[in-house]
Design a protein around this motif. Structure first.
Motif, PDB file in Angstrom:
ATOM      1  N   VAL A  62      -6.255   4.542   7.097  1.00  0.00           N
ATOM      2  CA  VAL A  62      -4.960   3.979   6.723  1.00  0.00           C
ATOM      3  C   VAL A  62      -4.701   4.185   5.236  1.00  0.00           C
ATOM      4  CG1 VAL A  62      -3.665   1.828   6.457  1.00  0.00           C
ATOM      5  CG2 VAL A  62      -4.855   2.308   8.602  1.00  0.00           C
ATOM      6  N   ARG A  63      -5.727   4.000   4.402  1.00  0.00           N
ATOM      7  CA  ARG A  63      -5.556   4.231   2.962  1.00  0.00           C
ATOM      8  C   ARG A  63      -5.116   5.672   2.684  1.00  0.00           C
ATOM      9  NH1 ARG A  63     -10.134   0.777   2.314  1.00  0.00           N
ATOM     10  NH2 ARG A  63     -11.536   2.573   2.324  1.00  0.00           N
ATOM     11  N   THR A  64      -5.733   6.603   3.392  1.00  0.00           N
ATOM     12  CA  THR A  64      -5.375   8.016   3.215  1.00  0.00           C
ATOM     13  C   THR A  64      -3.940   8.263   3.651  1.00  0.00           C
ATOM     14  OG1 THR A  64      -7.662   8.748   3.547  1.00  0.00           O
ATOM     15  CG2 THR A  64      -5.926  10.382   3.887  1.00  0.00           C
ATOM     16  N   LEU A  65      -3.558   7.709   4.793  1.00  0.00           N
ATOM     17  CA  LEU A  65      -2.208   7.922   5.317  1.00  0.00           C
ATOM     18  C   LEU A  65      -1.146   7.226   4.466  1.00  0.00           C
ATOM     19  CD1 LEU A  65      -3.005   7.602   9.121  1.00  0.00           C
ATOM     20  CD2 LEU A  65      -2.409   9.692   7.880  1.00  0.00           C
ATOM     21  N   VAL A  66      -1.516   6.104   3.854  1.00  0.00           N
ATOM     22  CA  VAL A  66      -0.596   5.439   2.923  1.00  0.00           C
ATOM     23  C   VAL A  66      -0.359   6.332   1.707  1.00  0.00           C
ATOM     24  CG1 VAL A  66      -0.365   3.526   1.289  1.00  0.00           C
ATOM     25  CG2 VAL A  66      -1.076   3.078   3.645  1.00  0.00           C
ATOM     26  N   ALA A  67      -1.445   6.937   1.199  1.00  0.00           N
ATOM     27  CA  ALA A  67      -1.326   7.831   0.046  1.00  0.00           C
ATOM     28  C   ALA A  67      -0.445   9.034   0.362  1.00  0.00           C
ATOM     29  CB  ALA A  67      -2.705   8.296  -0.403  1.00  0.00           C
ATOM     30  N   LEU A  68      -0.432   9.450   1.631  1.00  0.00           N
ATOM     31  CA  LEU A  68       0.385  10.582   2.065  1.00  0.00           C
ATOM     32  C   LEU A  68       1.794  10.157   2.464  1.00  0.00           C
ATOM     33  CD1 LEU A  68      -2.272  12.480   4.222  1.00  0.00           C
ATOM     34  CD2 LEU A  68      -1.421  13.137   1.950  1.00  0.00           C
ATOM     35  N   ASP A  69       2.083   8.850   2.375  1.00  0.00           N
ATOM     36  CA  ASP A  69       3.388   8.300   2.727  1.00  0.00           C
ATOM     37  C   ASP A  69       3.696   8.442   4.213  1.00  0.00           C
ATOM     38  OD1 ASP A  69       5.520   6.795   1.915  1.00  0.00           O
ATOM     39  OD2 ASP A  69       6.783   8.488   1.355  1.00  0.00           O
ATOM     40  N   ILE A  70       2.630   8.534   5.035  1.00  0.00           N
ATOM     41  CA  ILE A  70       2.795   8.602   6.482  1.00  0.00           C
ATOM     42  C   ILE A  70       2.754   7.202   7.090  1.00  0.00           C
ATOM     43  CG2 ILE A  70       1.715   9.411   8.633  1.00  0.00           C
ATOM     44  CD1 ILE A  70       0.807  11.885   7.093  1.00  0.00           C
ATOM     45  N   VAL A  71       1.996   6.319   6.458  1.00  0.00           N
ATOM     46  CA  VAL A  71       1.887   4.925   6.899  1.00  0.00           C
ATOM     47  C   VAL A  71       2.262   4.011   5.741  1.00  0.00           C
ATOM     48  CG1 VAL A  71       0.271   3.101   7.591  1.00  0.00           C
ATOM     49  CG2 VAL A  71       0.154   5.349   8.685  1.00  0.00           C
ATOM     50  N   GLU A  72       2.933   2.932   6.072  1.00  0.00           N
ATOM     51  CA  GLU A  72       3.281   1.905   5.086  1.00  0.00           C
ATOM     52  C   GLU A  72       2.679   0.585   5.537  1.00  0.00           C
ATOM     53  OE1 GLU A  72       7.201  -0.494   3.336  1.00  0.00           O
ATOM     54  OE2 GLU A  72       7.441   1.136   4.786  1.00  0.00           O
ATOM     55  N   VAL A  73       1.980  -0.090   4.638  1.00  0.00           N
ATOM     56  CA  VAL A  73       1.401  -1.393   4.939  1.00  0.00           C
ATOM     57  C   VAL A  73       2.244  -2.470   4.266  1.00  0.00           C
ATOM     58  CG1 VAL A  73      -0.582  -2.907   4.669  1.00  0.00           C
ATOM     59  CG2 VAL A  73      -0.936  -0.482   5.169  1.00  0.00           C
ATOM     60  N   ARG A  74       2.762  -3.367   5.068  1.00  0.00           N
ATOM     61  CA  ARG A  74       3.528  -4.498   4.537  1.00  0.00           C
ATOM     62  C   ARG A  74       2.681  -5.743   4.728  1.00  0.00           C
ATOM     63  NH1 ARG A  74       9.175  -3.167   7.754  1.00  0.00           N
ATOM     64  NH2 ARG A  74       9.333  -0.954   7.119  1.00  0.00           N
ATOM     65  N   HIS A  75       2.129  -6.243   3.666  1.00  0.00           N
ATOM     66  CA  HIS A  75       1.203  -7.364   3.749  1.00  0.00           C
ATOM     67  C   HIS A  75       1.875  -8.580   4.386  1.00  0.00           C
ATOM     68  CE1 HIS A  75      -1.836  -5.234   1.507  1.00  0.00           C
ATOM     69  NE2 HIS A  75      -0.929  -4.917   0.584  1.00  0.00           N
ATOM     70  N   GLY A  76       1.206  -9.097   5.393  1.00  0.00           N
ATOM     71  CA  GLY A  76       1.745 -10.234   6.128  1.00  0.00           C
ATOM     72  C   GLY A  76       2.627  -9.840   7.286  1.00  0.00           C
ATOM     73  N   HIS A  77       2.908  -8.529   7.416  1.00  0.00           N
ATOM     74  CA  HIS A  77       3.798  -8.075   8.487  1.00  0.00           C
ATOM     75  C   HIS A  77       3.169  -6.997   9.365  1.00  0.00           C
ATOM     76  CE1 HIS A  77       7.269 -10.325   6.963  1.00  0.00           C
ATOM     77  NE2 HIS A  77       6.870  -9.957   5.753  1.00  0.00           N
ATOM     78  N   GLY A  78       2.222  -6.226   8.817  1.00  0.00           N
ATOM     79  CA  GLY A  78       1.575  -5.196   9.610  1.00  0.00           C
ATOM     80  C   GLY A  78       1.751  -3.802   9.043  1.00  0.00           C
ATOM     81  N   MET A  79       1.520  -2.819   9.905  1.00  0.00           N
ATOM     82  CA  MET A  79       1.609  -1.423   9.499  1.00  0.00           C
ATOM     83  C   MET A  79       2.801  -0.764  10.173  1.00  0.00           C
ATOM     84  SD  MET A  79      -2.374  -0.169   9.454  1.00  0.00           S
ATOM     85  CE  MET A  79      -2.650  -0.584  11.175  1.00  0.00           C
ATOM     86  N   PHE A  80       3.422   0.145   9.448  1.00  0.00           N
ATOM     87  CA  PHE A  80       4.620   0.805   9.934  1.00  0.00           C
ATOM     88  C   PHE A  80       4.572   2.286   9.571  1.00  0.00           C
ATOM     89  CE2 PHE A  80       5.424  -3.592   9.116  1.00  0.00           C
ATOM     90  CZ  PHE A  80       6.226  -4.022  10.174  1.00  0.00           C
ATOM     91  N   VAL A  81       5.365   3.077  10.258  1.00  0.00           N
ATOM     92  CA  VAL A  81       5.476   4.487   9.900  1.00  0.00           C
ATOM     93  C   VAL A  81       6.150   4.575   8.539  1.00  0.00           C
ATOM     94  CG1 VAL A  81       6.440   6.733  10.536  1.00  0.00           C
ATOM     95  CG2 VAL A  81       5.680   5.139  12.320  1.00  0.00           C
ATOM     96  N   GLY A  82       5.551   5.358   7.638  1.00  0.00           N
ATOM     97  CA  GLY A  82       6.100   5.484   6.294  1.00  0.00           C
ATOM     98  C   GLY A  82       7.312   6.394   6.244  1.00  0.00           C
ATOM     99  N   ARG A  83       7.797   6.642   5.041  1.00  0.00           N
ATOM    100  CA  ARG A  83       8.974   7.486   4.875  1.00  0.00           C
ATOM    101  C   ARG A  83       8.650   8.960   5.109  1.00  0.00           C
ATOM    102  NH1 ARG A  83      10.626   7.922  -0.120  1.00  0.00           N
ATOM    103  NH2 ARG A  83      12.726   8.609   0.493  1.00  0.00           N
TER     104      ARG A  83
END
Length: 239
Positions: A62-83
């Motif tokens: 997930v950390r890798t995918l967040v860095a690639l803007d593929i996944v977005e983590v919204r604290h308290g809400h979960g994970m979502f597809v990034g931009r």
């Protein structure tokens, strides 16, 4: 999600292998489900169960995918597809532009040359899309550029919006994303040159107006000439 064969085999897998598997499977899940930016993803616990990998491997993926803007983590809400933007490429290119000992402007020259090449390559498509086409937003943008230039003020946001708007009617939106990425790199590295001269800002505003007029006239050659005029002061400053 289906666990990959590599994970299901009796072979011992390393955390890095599990993390790589998790990265691939999360991307496959997004594609298979037809998810779009902003759509919710399974929880971390569910991913661990579905992939058959450890929590640490999922977190690393997930950390890798967040860095690639593929996944977005919204604290308290979960994970979502990034931009799924080109932000990672932009950041790398900006950093690369700063890593040129002995030639501070080489990286920026490369970026400007790519922008010129892309704008010229799209001249036919842009002029076909905008021929005899009116757009109040573009008229306002160009007018704002003129006003700022006459006051000796930068018009960075207007410049960005102008180039994005010109490409919006094209069918291939990758051109839009590439232009936006290179525009961002350009804008972030131009301050290395110091404040632009007032005459350069006036020239740039005039060039944008000429680009718009050429597009509405359906004149690809005039569009390319205006593009050359647009970048000429910047290229001169980089030599």
């Amino acid at each position: 999600m289906q666990t990959s064969r590599g994970v299901m085999s009796g072979l011992t897998t390393t955390p890095m292998t599990q993390s790589s598997t998790a990265i691939s499977e999360i991307k496959n899940y997004i594609l298979a489900k037809g998810l779009q930016p902003g759509d919710a993803l399974p929880t971390e616990s569910q991913l661990c169960t579905d992939l058959g990998v450890s929590r640490s491997s999922v977190r690393e993926a997930v950390r890798t995918l967040v860095a690639l803007d593929i996944v977005e983590v919204r604290h308290g809400h979960g994970m979502f597809v990034g931009r799924v933007s080109m932000r990672p490429m932009v950041e790398s290119l900006v950093f690369r532009g700063l890593l040129n000992p002995g030639d501070d402007h080489r990286g920026l020259r490369d970026i400007v040359e790519i922008r010129i090449t892309l704008d010229n390559a799209l001249a036919e498509s842009v002029t076909q899309a905008w021929k005899n086409r009116q757009d109040t937003e573009l008229d306002q943008i160009v007018a704002q550029m003129d006003t700022h230039a006459q006051k000796g003020e930068l018009f960075t946001e207007q410049d960005r919006r102008f180039h994005m708007r010109m490409l919006e009617p094209l069918d291939n939106h990758l051109f839009l994303h590439l232009t936006e990425a290179f525009w961002a790199v350009h804008t972030l590295t131009v301050p290395l040159l110091g404040a632009p001269r007032p005459e350069d800002m006036l020239s740039a505003a005039k060039a944008h107006r000429a680009m718009l007029q050429a597009a509405r006239d359906g004149d690809a050659q005039a569009y390319r000439q205006a593009t050359t005029q647009h970048y000429a002061p910047l290229l001169a400053a980089l030599t």
